[in-house]
Each structure stands twice: as C-alpha cells, then as structure tokens.
Design an enzyme around this catalytic site. Sequence first.
Site, PDB file in Angstrom:
ATOM      1  N   ASP A  53      11.534  -6.228  38.523  1.00 52.71           N
ATOM      2  CA  ASP A  53      10.752  -6.911  39.561  1.00 52.71           C
ATOM      3  C   ASP A  53       9.252  -6.784  39.293  1.00 52.71           C
ATOM      4  OD1 ASP A  53       9.939  -8.150  41.827  1.00 52.71           O
ATOM      5  OD2 ASP A  53      11.007  -6.850  43.224  1.00 52.71           O
ATOM      6  N   ASP A  54       8.607  -7.887  39.065  1.00 51.31           N
ATOM      7  CA  ASP A  54       7.153  -7.940  38.853  1.00 51.31           C
ATOM      8  C   ASP A  54       6.715  -7.280  37.543  1.00 51.31           C
ATOM      9  OD1 ASP A  54       7.267  -9.022  41.385  1.00 51.31           O
ATOM     10  OD2 ASP A  54       5.851  -7.621  42.301  1.00 51.31           O
ATOM     11  N   CYS A  93       9.447 -13.577  44.107  1.00 47.90           N
ATOM     12  CA  CYS A  93      10.795 -13.001  44.062  1.00 47.90           C
ATOM     13  C   CYS A  93      11.935 -13.909  44.528  1.00 47.90           C
ATOM     14  CB  CYS A  93      10.830 -11.727  44.890  1.00 47.90           C
ATOM     15  SG  CYS A  93       9.634 -10.482  44.383  1.00 47.90           S
ATOM     16  N   ARG A  97      14.956 -15.530  42.131  1.00 39.86           N
ATOM     17  CA  ARG A  97      16.330 -15.002  42.143  1.00 39.86           C
ATOM     18  C   ARG A  97      17.348 -16.095  42.484  1.00 39.86           C
ATOM     19  NH1 ARG A  97      15.532  -9.208  42.436  1.00 39.86           N
ATOM     20  NH2 ARG A  97      13.336  -9.133  41.897  1.00 39.86           N
ATOM     21  N   LYS A 150      17.964  -4.866  44.043  1.00 40.94           N
ATOM     22  CA  LYS A 150      17.285  -5.758  44.992  1.00 40.94           C
ATOM     23  C   LYS A 150      18.048  -7.081  45.089  1.00 40.94           C
ATOM     24  CE  LYS A 150      12.850  -8.104  45.670  1.00 40.94           C
ATOM     25  NZ  LYS A 150      11.414  -8.089  45.345  1.00 40.94           N
ATOM     26  N   HIS A 152      17.334  -9.873  47.990  1.00 42.31           N
ATOM     27  CA  HIS A 152      16.244 -10.765  48.412  1.00 42.31           C
ATOM     28  C   HIS A 152      16.644 -12.247  48.489  1.00 42.31           C
ATOM     29  CE1 HIS A 152      11.563 -10.807  48.666  1.00 42.31           C
ATOM     30  NE2 HIS A 152      12.182 -10.969  49.826  1.00 42.31           N
ATOM     31  N   SER A 175      12.404  -6.673  49.321  1.00 50.61           N
ATOM     32  CA  SER A 175      11.383  -5.969  48.527  1.00 50.61           C
ATOM     33  C   SER A 175      11.154  -4.556  49.055  1.00 50.61           C
ATOM     34  CB  SER A 175      10.066  -6.741  48.548  1.00 50.61           C
ATOM     35  OG  SER A 175      10.228  -7.972  47.912  1.00 50.61           O
ATOM     36  N   HIS A 252       8.013  -3.325  41.128  1.00 52.09           N
ATOM     37  CA  HIS A 252       7.308  -3.871  42.297  1.00 52.09           C
ATOM     38  C   HIS A 252       6.655  -2.703  43.032  1.00 52.09           C
ATOM     39  CE1 HIS A 252       6.770  -5.864  46.165  1.00 52.09           C
ATOM     40  NE2 HIS A 252       7.213  -7.013  45.675  1.00 52.09           N
ATOM     41  N   ASP A 304      11.672 -10.927  37.158  1.00 52.04           N
ATOM     42  CA  ASP A 304      11.721 -12.057  38.101  1.00 52.04           C
ATOM     43  C   ASP A 304      10.442 -12.872  38.184  1.00 52.04           C
ATOM     44  OD1 ASP A 304      10.196 -10.138  39.516  1.00 52.04           O
ATOM     45  OD2 ASP A 304      10.956 -10.831  41.439  1.00 52.04           O
ATOM     46  N   ASN A 305       9.315 -12.261  37.860  1.00 46.51           N
ATOM     47  CA  ASN A 305       8.034 -12.989  37.831  1.00 46.51           C
ATOM     48  C   ASN A 305       7.001 -12.090  37.164  1.00 46.51           C
ATOM     49  OD1 ASN A 305       8.362 -12.274  41.177  1.00 46.51           O
ATOM     50  ND2 ASN A 305       6.656 -11.347  40.100  1.00 46.51           N
ATOM     51  N   LYS A 325       1.700 -12.870  38.745  1.00 41.16           N
ATOM     52  CA  LYS A 325       2.580 -13.221  39.866  1.00 41.16           C
ATOM     53  C   LYS A 325       1.829 -14.098  40.873  1.00 41.16           C
ATOM     54  CE  LYS A 325       4.930 -10.977  43.752  1.00 41.16           C
ATOM     55  NZ  LYS A 325       5.536  -9.721  44.234  1.00 41.16           N
TER      56      LYS A 325
HETATM   57 MG    MG Z   1       9.070 -10.078  41.965  1.00 39.62          MG
END
Ligand code: MG
Length: 492
Positions: A53-54, A93, A97, A150, A152, A175, A252, A304-305, A325
């Site tokens: 994540d991130d 996010c 996803r 996660k 989300h 998150s 994240h 994811d980003n 992001k």
């Molecule tokens: Mg993310």
Amino acid sequence: MKQLNSLYSYPSNLKASAIGLLLWTLAFIGGFSEVKAQESNTETPNFIIIFTDDQGYGDLGVYGHPTIKTPNLDRMAFEGQKWTNFYVAANVCTPSRAGLLTGRLPIRSGMCSDKRRVLFPDSDGGLPQSEITIAEALKEEGYTTAAIGKWHLGHLPQYLPTNQGFDSYYGIPYSNDMDLVSDLGYMEFWQQSVDSITTDNFNVPLMRDTTIIERPADQTTITKRYTQEAVKFISENKEKPFFLYLAHSLPHIPLFVSDDFKGTSDRGLYGDVIEEIDWSMGEIMKALKEEGVDQNTLVVFTSDNGPWLIFGEHGGSAGLLHGGKGTSYEGGVREPAIFWWPGTIEPAVISKIGSTLDLLPTLTGLAGGQLPDDREYDGYDLSAVLKGQDVTPREDMIYYHGTNIFAARKGDYKLYFYANNPLGYPANLEKLEKYKLINLAIDPSEKEDIIDEHPEIVKEIEAMVAAHKQTVEPVESQLEKVIGQTEAAGNQ
Ligand code: MG
C-alpha cells in the site's frame, strides 16, 4: 501421463468405440484416475498476489533504491520477470483495488468518485455483488481462496471478502490511518511529532471473516501476523489449487514495524517497514519451497498506488518517475511488479505495458477458465509474455483520476488532458487548455512536452479515448454513499 498423451495424438479418424474401450481399460486398472490426479496437481497452478500500500516505484533494491535492502524481492525479480511499465487502475487505494480484483476500470463498477476518492469508515457502499472478483472467477475452477490484509472495498458485511468469493478473510478492512482517535483534525494530527504516534491513535478493527477480533489492531505486529496467516494457508491448502490475495496494510502511513525490524534499515522507519515486507516475501517463498509447490505457483508482487509524497520521509519514492499518490503522473500509477513462477516464467526484464487490470484475465486463463461475455473488461491475458513470447496484448493505458480521464497512453506516448499538483494534495484538477504529450520511452521523468511535433499521435490517442468512452455506461457511485450522510474522518 505418456499413455494419455499418446492416446490424444492418435489420428482423429480413430473410431470412438476404440478410444472408449481403451479409456475404460485404463480406468479399470486404476491408471486413468492416477494420471488425471497427477495432471491436476501439475497443470492447475496456485496463485498468490501480494499487494503493498502506497509503495513507490523506486522503493525496492531491484528498482534502484540505494539504501533500502530487499534481497528476497530482488531474487524473485532475477528468477522471474521484473516489469518496468506496469500500471494500477487508479492513483488511490479503493479504486485501484477494485480494478485489480475485477479486471475492470473502476468507472464501470462505481468504485470511484470526484467527491470522496476512497471508502471511509462511514461509507455505506462497496464493491457491488454484480462484479466478478478474481476469487469468484477462480472458485468456478475449484480454487480455495483467502484474502489477508487490507480490503478497502466496503467494510459492511455484504461487501466483505467472504461475500466476494473468498473462503476466508483476516485483516484490517480499510486504511490503517482511519478511525483517528484525536481532538485534532486529520492533517493537524500529522503536524505533531510522529514519534508520539501509537497504534492506539487509530481505532481500526482487525477482522477474521466477518467478526472483529481486535480493536484497535496492534499494527506493530500486523505484517508479521499477515505473514503467519499466509504461510499457514499455503501449508493447509498445498494439495489443491489455491488463490491467496495478501494485501499488506503498510507502508501506508502510519508506519509501524515489529521490534525485529525497528531501527534496522538505513532509510529510517519507512525502510524498516519495506525490509519487513521483504522478509515476509522471503517467508512465503520459503513456505512454497518447503511445501513443494513453488514450481506450481505464480506469485505476483506489486503495489496499489505511488508514494504518498506529502508525508516526507514517511512516504516512499517513485524513483525517476514524476509525481506520487493522488496523481496520474507516472509516479502515482506506475508500480514495481514482479512475476515469479520457477520453471514456467521466462526470467526477463519486461518493458511492455502491463496492468493490475490484466491479473484477472491472466489468472482465469491459466486456471482454464473463461471470462464472461456479459460485460466490458479492461484487462488482457498476459500469459504469453510471462512464458517468454515477444508479443503483447496491451498497447495502451487509460489513466483515470476519479471519474475523469486524466491522460491516455498508446505505445510510448502519453497524452495529458489535465494537470494537478504532482504531490497529489490538494488534488484539484486543472483541465489543460493545450494538451501535453510525453514520450515515456525516452523521457520517463516527463520533462519535455513534444505535442507540437506529433499532431498525428495526438489524433490517434484522442480517437482511442473517444472509442473507450463509448464503452462506459454510467453507474451509481459507491463511494458517495454515506451512513447517515455524516462527514468522513480520516483521509485517503
Ligand atoms: Mg494506497
């Protein structure tokens, strides 16, 4: 195996009765069922998707980070394929996803919005039941499925993983910075010393299936516990085809690590977190080898980003890419992507375009399934590229920001219709009066606008976008549904 192969290579005019007699004889002596069992073990692969994540494009050793050490991911890349033009479906996010799990741009499922860019703890929406997730597609082919980490895509019971094709779920459903416990506003909270932040500041739940088992979740051990769950799932399901979706809650913000990794990297807390994720990857590869299924398991690692740049050293790095992001510049949507499947994947660095949107068609195809023909897909089956063929089904990419098409890529060229703050926040979009064109093959940092030199390419990309728009049907936004219409706490 040899007996059956030779049977299948008989001339097609061989009489059916003769084949029937032979098959019956084989079945009678027990050979047929044994051969089929061997076939299903070796020819139906397991799948593991690991989704951080991130994490930025530049945050792994093998993608050029000078101080973060990721020996397990580096080895995975050398033994498998390292993709260098691999994109997510959105720059934040929730829509990212939704794109990965459905193979469809989030504009088609209602999993994007310009008002609320992700789901929040007060959200009333989630991934619609009408969408088909990778887990649901693989259930059709007899797979055992698990989601860890996660989610989300909706925390209300009807949206949780166990209602979206997964047999089990263990994780934080949104998150890790949500459910903030503080008198301060979200951004004000982050102005204080990060050293004083503890997991008690975030009252996020840890769930098993549909039940909350811990709140607040102790995030210092979350990477370790996700890993233990993953290893246990592999061990318990090694005899049959399985699909594991492991979506780490980190890196994240807020960043947390176990005591084993605290202060151990040369890149501060963010580096510690990535190195613990690399350890996790090593544990999973070790488990696959020890259980004897490494030659029969496709493992995909991506994020994811892009990095959350406004958080300074607590955010990651997009390396040589522009933006992070919350932007659809390359740094916001191009991710590290490693495919590992010893003995099947042809080791290589792949600069062809790929996307998380392609995972559903690729995995479904490798499992022997077919995509339903009642909906538009935005993904392609990448298996030919994985197996070493110099072909690609994907020549382009559409980059959404919420519900707007921010940019579009065809071949090496990316045409921008919008601009925004490359840090991602505030994210206000600005429609460009004059579009921008970048050649990403020679200018990955997006420094030079060459629009005046290539009017024909601009026309081609505009026509591609117009054709894409024809396929998009308006649907209800899931992200704008709010329980009691209260304002959201937390951030993206
Ligand atoms: Mg993310």
